[in-house]
Design an enzyme around this catalytic site. Sequence first.
Site, PDB file in Angstrom:
ATOM      1  N   GLY A  11      47.704  35.584  19.894  1.00 29.00           N
ATOM      2  CA  GLY A  11      48.886  36.089  18.849  1.00 29.00           C
ATOM      3  C   GLY A  11      49.554  37.294  19.282  1.00 29.00           C
ATOM      4  N   ILE A  12      50.331  37.595  18.414  1.00 22.63           N
ATOM      5  CA  ILE A  12      50.947  38.966  18.711  1.00 22.63           C
ATOM      6  C   ILE A  12      49.895  40.148  18.883  1.00 22.63           C
ATOM      7  CG2 ILE A  12      51.219  39.637  16.333  1.00 22.63           C
ATOM      8  CD1 ILE A  12      53.941  40.801  17.161  1.00 22.63           C
ATOM      9  N   ALA A  13      49.036  40.260  18.421  1.00 29.73           N
ATOM     10  CA  ALA A  13      48.001  41.251  18.632  1.00 29.73           C
ATOM     11  C   ALA A  13      47.326  41.274  19.883  1.00 29.73           C
ATOM     12  CB  ALA A  13      47.069  41.411  17.444  1.00 29.73           C
ATOM     13  N   LYS A  35      41.392  29.514  21.470  1.00 27.75           N
ATOM     14  CA  LYS A  35      40.810  28.278  20.947  1.00 27.75           C
ATOM     15  C   LYS A  35      41.490  26.982  21.079  1.00 27.75           C
ATOM     16  CE  LYS A  35      40.359  28.808  15.946  1.00 27.75           C
ATOM     17  NZ  LYS A  35      39.316  28.741  14.901  1.00 27.75           N
ATOM     18  N   THR A  43      50.947  33.648  14.106  1.00 30.16           N
ATOM     19  CA  THR A  43      52.159  34.469  14.764  1.00 30.16           C
ATOM     20  C   THR A  43      53.173  33.560  14.701  1.00 30.16           C
ATOM     21  OG1 THR A  43      50.904  36.025  15.759  1.00 30.16           O
ATOM     22  CG2 THR A  43      53.101  35.809  16.459  1.00 30.16           C
ATOM     23  N   GLN A  47      57.829  33.784   9.264  1.00 31.80           N
ATOM     24  CA  GLN A  47      59.300  33.360   8.937  1.00 31.80           C
ATOM     25  C   GLN A  47      59.922  34.615   8.819  1.00 31.80           C
ATOM     26  OE1 GLN A  47      59.584  30.568   5.909  1.00 31.80           O
ATOM     27  NE2 GLN A  47      58.496  29.101   7.016  1.00 31.80           N
ATOM     28  N   ASP A 222      37.216  33.593  12.452  1.00 35.25           N
ATOM     29  CA  ASP A 222      36.072  33.490  13.290  1.00 35.25           C
ATOM     30  C   ASP A 222      35.644  34.912  13.856  1.00 35.25           C
ATOM     31  OD1 ASP A 222      36.638  30.879  13.389  1.00 35.25           O
ATOM     32  OD2 ASP A 222      37.140  30.422  15.483  1.00 35.25           O
ATOM     33  N   HIS A 243      50.561  33.807  -0.903  1.00 38.93           N
ATOM     34  CA  HIS A 243      52.088  34.152  -0.843  1.00 38.93           C
ATOM     35  C   HIS A 243      52.607  33.318  -2.038  1.00 38.93           C
ATOM     36  CE1 HIS A 243      56.032  33.770   0.362  1.00 38.93           C
ATOM     37  NE2 HIS A 243      55.790  34.548   1.439  1.00 38.93           N
ATOM     38  N   HIS A 351      47.458  33.110   2.204  1.00 37.90           N
ATOM     39  CA  HIS A 351      48.475  33.690   2.974  1.00 37.90           C
ATOM     40  C   HIS A 351      47.781  34.653   4.068  1.00 37.90           C
ATOM     41  CE1 HIS A 351      52.312  34.118   5.094  1.00 37.90           C
ATOM     42  NE2 HIS A 351      52.484  35.352   4.529  1.00 37.90           N
ATOM     43  N   ARG A 386      48.974  43.697   1.054  1.00 39.01           N
ATOM     44  CA  ARG A 386      49.981  44.190   2.199  1.00 39.01           C
ATOM     45  C   ARG A 386      51.435  44.148   1.763  1.00 39.01           C
ATOM     46  NH1 ARG A 386      52.627  40.616   6.146  1.00 39.01           N
ATOM     47  NH2 ARG A 386      51.506  38.795   4.935  1.00 39.01           N
ATOM     48  N   SER A 391      52.980  43.035   8.850  1.00 34.49           N
ATOM     49  CA  SER A 391      51.625  42.351   9.524  1.00 34.49           C
ATOM     50  C   SER A 391      51.914  42.427  11.118  1.00 34.49           C
ATOM     51  CB  SER A 391      51.268  41.223   9.103  1.00 34.49           C
ATOM     52  OG  SER A 391      50.289  40.581  10.038  1.00 34.49           O
TER      53      SER A 391
HETATM   54  P1  FAD Z   1      47.203  35.066  15.315  1.00 35.60           P
HETATM   55  O1  FAD Z   1      48.440  35.047  15.549  1.00 35.60           O
HETATM   56  O2  FAD Z   1      46.579  34.066  14.318  1.00 35.60           O
HETATM   57  O3  FAD Z   1      46.291  34.607  16.756  1.00 35.60           O
HETATM   58  C1  FAD Z   1      44.811  34.433  16.435  1.00 35.60           C
HETATM   59  C2  FAD Z   1      44.529  33.840  17.785  1.00 35.60           C
HETATM   60  O4  FAD Z   1      42.972  33.807  18.028  1.00 35.60           O
HETATM   61  C3  FAD Z   1      44.895  32.511  18.377  1.00 35.60           C
HETATM   62  O5  FAD Z   1      45.224  32.360  19.693  1.00 35.60           O
HETATM   63  C4  FAD Z   1      43.421  31.698  18.245  1.00 35.60           C
HETATM   64  O6  FAD Z   1      43.352  30.726  18.995  1.00 35.60           O
HETATM   65  C5  FAD Z   1      42.503  32.656  18.602  1.00 35.60           C
HETATM   66  N1  FAD Z   1      41.342  32.465  18.011  1.00 35.60           N
HETATM   67  C6  FAD Z   1      40.725  32.523  16.674  1.00 35.60           C
HETATM   68  N2  FAD Z   1      39.275  32.175  16.769  1.00 35.60           N
HETATM   69  C7  FAD Z   1      39.239  32.029  18.046  1.00 35.60           C
HETATM   70  C8  FAD Z   1      37.938  31.523  18.584  1.00 35.60           C
HETATM   71  N3  FAD Z   1      36.858  31.517  17.966  1.00 35.60           N
HETATM   72  N4  FAD Z   1      37.931  31.624  20.058  1.00 35.60           N
HETATM   73  C9  FAD Z   1      38.934  31.570  20.673  1.00 35.60           C
HETATM   74  N5  FAD Z   1      40.048  31.963  20.198  1.00 35.60           N
HETATM   75  C10 FAD Z   1      40.149  32.019  19.022  1.00 35.60           C
HETATM   76  N6  FAD Z   1      53.886  38.682   8.855  1.00 35.60           N
HETATM   77  C11 FAD Z   1      54.869  39.394   8.952  1.00 35.60           C
HETATM   78  O7  FAD Z   1      54.748  40.520   9.210  1.00 35.60           O
HETATM   79  N7  FAD Z   1      56.050  38.758   8.806  1.00 35.60           N
HETATM   80  C12 FAD Z   1      55.902  37.803   8.409  1.00 35.60           C
HETATM   81  O8  FAD Z   1      57.279  37.079   8.431  1.00 35.60           O
HETATM   82  C13 FAD Z   1      55.104  36.558   8.355  1.00 35.60           C
HETATM   83  N8  FAD Z   1      55.354  35.453   8.090  1.00 35.60           N
HETATM   84  C14 FAD Z   1      54.140  34.475   7.948  1.00 35.60           C
HETATM   85  C15 FAD Z   1      54.423  33.224   7.779  1.00 35.60           C
HETATM   86  C16 FAD Z   1      53.272  32.271   7.721  1.00 35.60           C
HETATM   87  C17 FAD Z   1      53.398  30.819   7.643  1.00 35.60           C
HETATM   88  C18 FAD Z   1      51.826  32.824   7.870  1.00 35.60           C
HETATM   89  C19 FAD Z   1      50.739  32.145   8.155  1.00 35.60           C
HETATM   90  C20 FAD Z   1      51.756  34.000   8.261  1.00 35.60           C
HETATM   91  C21 FAD Z   1      52.881  35.091   8.412  1.00 35.60           C
HETATM   92  N9  FAD Z   1      52.771  36.383   8.707  1.00 35.60           N
HETATM   93  C22 FAD Z   1      53.718  37.090   8.663  1.00 35.60           C
HETATM   94  C23 FAD Z   1      51.491  37.030   8.880  1.00 35.60           C
HETATM   95  C24 FAD Z   1      51.488  37.065  10.513  1.00 35.60           C
HETATM   96  O9  FAD Z   1      52.115  35.961  11.021  1.00 35.60           O
HETATM   97  C25 FAD Z   1      50.032  37.135  10.914  1.00 35.60           C
HETATM   98  O10 FAD Z   1      49.341  38.076  10.105  1.00 35.60           O
HETATM   99  C26 FAD Z   1      50.017  37.601  12.466  1.00 35.60           C
HETATM  100  O11 FAD Z   1      50.846  36.858  13.189  1.00 35.60           O
HETATM  101  C27 FAD Z   1      48.409  37.601  13.008  1.00 35.60           C
HETATM  102  O12 FAD Z   1      48.529  37.909  14.474  1.00 35.60           O
HETATM  103  P2  FAD Z   1      47.427  37.850  15.253  1.00 35.60           P
HETATM  104  O13 FAD Z   1      47.595  38.099  16.686  1.00 35.60           O
HETATM  105  O14 FAD Z   1      46.369  38.866  14.540  1.00 35.60           O
HETATM  106  O15 FAD Z   1      46.468  36.442  14.989  1.00 35.60           O
HETATM  107  C1  SIN Z   2      57.589  35.635   4.416  1.00 38.52           C
HETATM  108  O1  SIN Z   2      58.400  35.222   5.247  1.00 38.52           O
HETATM  109  O2  SIN Z   2      57.715  35.561   3.349  1.00 38.52           O
HETATM  110  C2  SIN Z   2      56.295  35.794   5.096  1.00 38.52           C
HETATM  111  C3  SIN Z   2      56.185  37.647   5.307  1.00 38.52           C
HETATM  112  C4  SIN Z   2      54.910  37.875   5.645  1.00 38.52           C
HETATM  113  O3  SIN Z   2      54.108  37.446   5.386  1.00 38.52           O
HETATM  114  O4  SIN Z   2      55.052  39.308   5.776  1.00 38.52           O
END
Ligand code: FAD
Ligand code: SIN
Length: 531
Positions: A11-13, A35, A43, A47, A222, A243, A351, A386, A391
């Site tokens: 994901g983004i991180a 995974k 990510t 939206q 995880d 949410h 959420h 938050r 995020s």
């Molecule tokens: P993720 O993007 O969830 O990536 C996790 C990764 O870890 C995946 O690749 C997965 O396969 C991997 N992984 C997990 N467990 C394992 C394992 N055991 N083995 C191998 N790989 C594994 N935030 C905002 O700031 N603005 C928004 O508009 C917004 N809208 C959102 C809308 C929705 C519907 C959702 C669900 C969330 C939203 N958020 C928003 C929150 C934000 O999207 C997330 O917090 C952020 O994208 C998380 O990024 P991440 O890189 O930490 O994890």
């Molecule tokens: C949303 O688009 O309402 C989600 C934004 C967020 O989770 O930060």
Amino acid sequence: MQTDFLVIGSGIAGLTYALKMAKHHPDKKILVITKTQADETNTKYAQGGIAGVMDEAKDSYSKHIEDTEIAGDGLCNNHVVEIVVKEGPERIKEIIKYGAEFDKDEKGEYSLGREGGHSEYRILHHKDVTGKEMERALLHEVEQTHNITLINHCFVIDIITQHHLGFLVTKSTPDITCYGVYVLNLNSNRIEKILSKITLLATGGNGQAYRTTTNPRIATGDGIAMVYRAKGRIENMEFIQFHPTALYEPGESPSFLITEAVRGDGGILRNKDGEAFMEKYDERKDLAPRDIVARAIDNEMKKAGTEHVYLDCRHITKESFIHHFPNIYEKCLSIGIDVTKQMIPVSPAAHYSCGGIKTDEWGRTSIQNLYACGECASTGLHGANRLASNSLLEAMVFGHRAYKDSADKISALDFKNDIPDWNAKGTSDPKEMILITQSVKELQQVMSDYVGIVRTDVRLHRAMKRLDLLFTETEDLYRSTRVSPQLCELRNIITVGYLIVKGAEFRKESRGLHFNTDHPGKSQLLQNIIL
Ligand code: FAD
Ligand code: SIN
């Protein structure tokens, strides 16, 4: 397998970190594992957008800091808030350089949105599919980067520490160290060990611990569960953000989100009698912070005995709605709702996890050579709740900071070569998947019914008893069955459920997202609950 830098999560991180490290160390190998498919992440589903002060003449860091801290209800780490708000715009510019496109107005300036808790219009977005666009740009950049290898369908089971060398490791062991991970490589169907000098957990959230969630299937906490098993520090797990407005569509999982930006553009919440109820709860009405709006909706639903309220967008012109929210428009139409003529049925859904793996301001966990960032981490930014769209920003800022801190450590580190292979003795193939699927359902039911938006001591106590039983049954199964992603995920969401309940039991007050009717006030003592 051996790699200098191991990144778990695409994901983004994880991708922010991987790209930075790869560019800094063109001679070193960066391995990213995920995974399922690379883009199947929380990510991708984001939206509303990403918050950032892009023009100090129109907005200010101090306002973004203040909004973040008001939402966080006393528990934000002020220093971390300042770091994220001030460093965030630079990170946004970097992803724009990678090719991410954010909407602009007719003057060519970024068209900024507004969401709950923000005092200004400061949210960059790409229509209503911002996360998809950001994930696309990041993955495209990864493809162009020669020293990043990305492996899909590689499920991390556990991080390797001294425990796997036969040493007793407890919470008070001072130098717990990460040497790599055991993975179930679904491409070869074998359990392999990957040795790494530096490991980054970017495993995302844990919405799947609840029956109704906006999070995709992968969000089973995880990374958090692995660190807890490895005796690392976890904090503030009780702060689960619901949410307010997921589309009410019984039987659909995950729930489709109706972005808060719709309320930013004038959408109004109404109860079953058509009353715009938010003004009864908060002067900021529909744009109050999420905890307040979600609780208000919960209250309206309970009073009326309904399973949803409505989001009224009928006064927004069709052109404007379709221009800003084409994806939502299409989705609603596909289930027979024309948002320009009918109200959208919505209800709250799990959420976001505000707590997680405790990290410092450089993304360092309590385990040596192990970093965490993104939703799985608890950096201190969000406190008890938050602020919307903070995020994605946090994930990029801490992806960068973790890279900065770990890049030059590598020269002093070696691989640990005496790690034993995975021991699968005494296990056999699972005979009945129902043992796993049913336990997932039970866990989600317990968490939704007893550990949701409104909590009580009795409900928490009950939840813990049910979780104890699920834990015992699942550990028995784990000891006797060949591991599968489904079994590991069950084990992980039970651990996450336990951590949420434990945190909620310790917190004898109502603050931010944690609301317990037996302890309605706020305690004078501001504390993070560390488990
Ligand atoms: P993720 O993007 O969830 O990536 C996790 C990764 O870890 C995946 O690749 C997965 O396969 C991997 N992984 C997990 N467990 C394992 C394992 N055991 N083995 C191998 N790989 C594994 N935030 C905002 O700031 N603005 C928004 O508009 C917004 N809208 C959102 C809308 C929705 C519907 C959702 C669900 C969330 C939203 N958020 C928003 C929150 C934000 O999207 C997330 O917090 C952020 O994208 C998380 O990024 P991440 O890189 O930490 O994890
Ligand atoms: C949303 O688009 O309402 C989600 C934004 C967020 O989770 O930060």
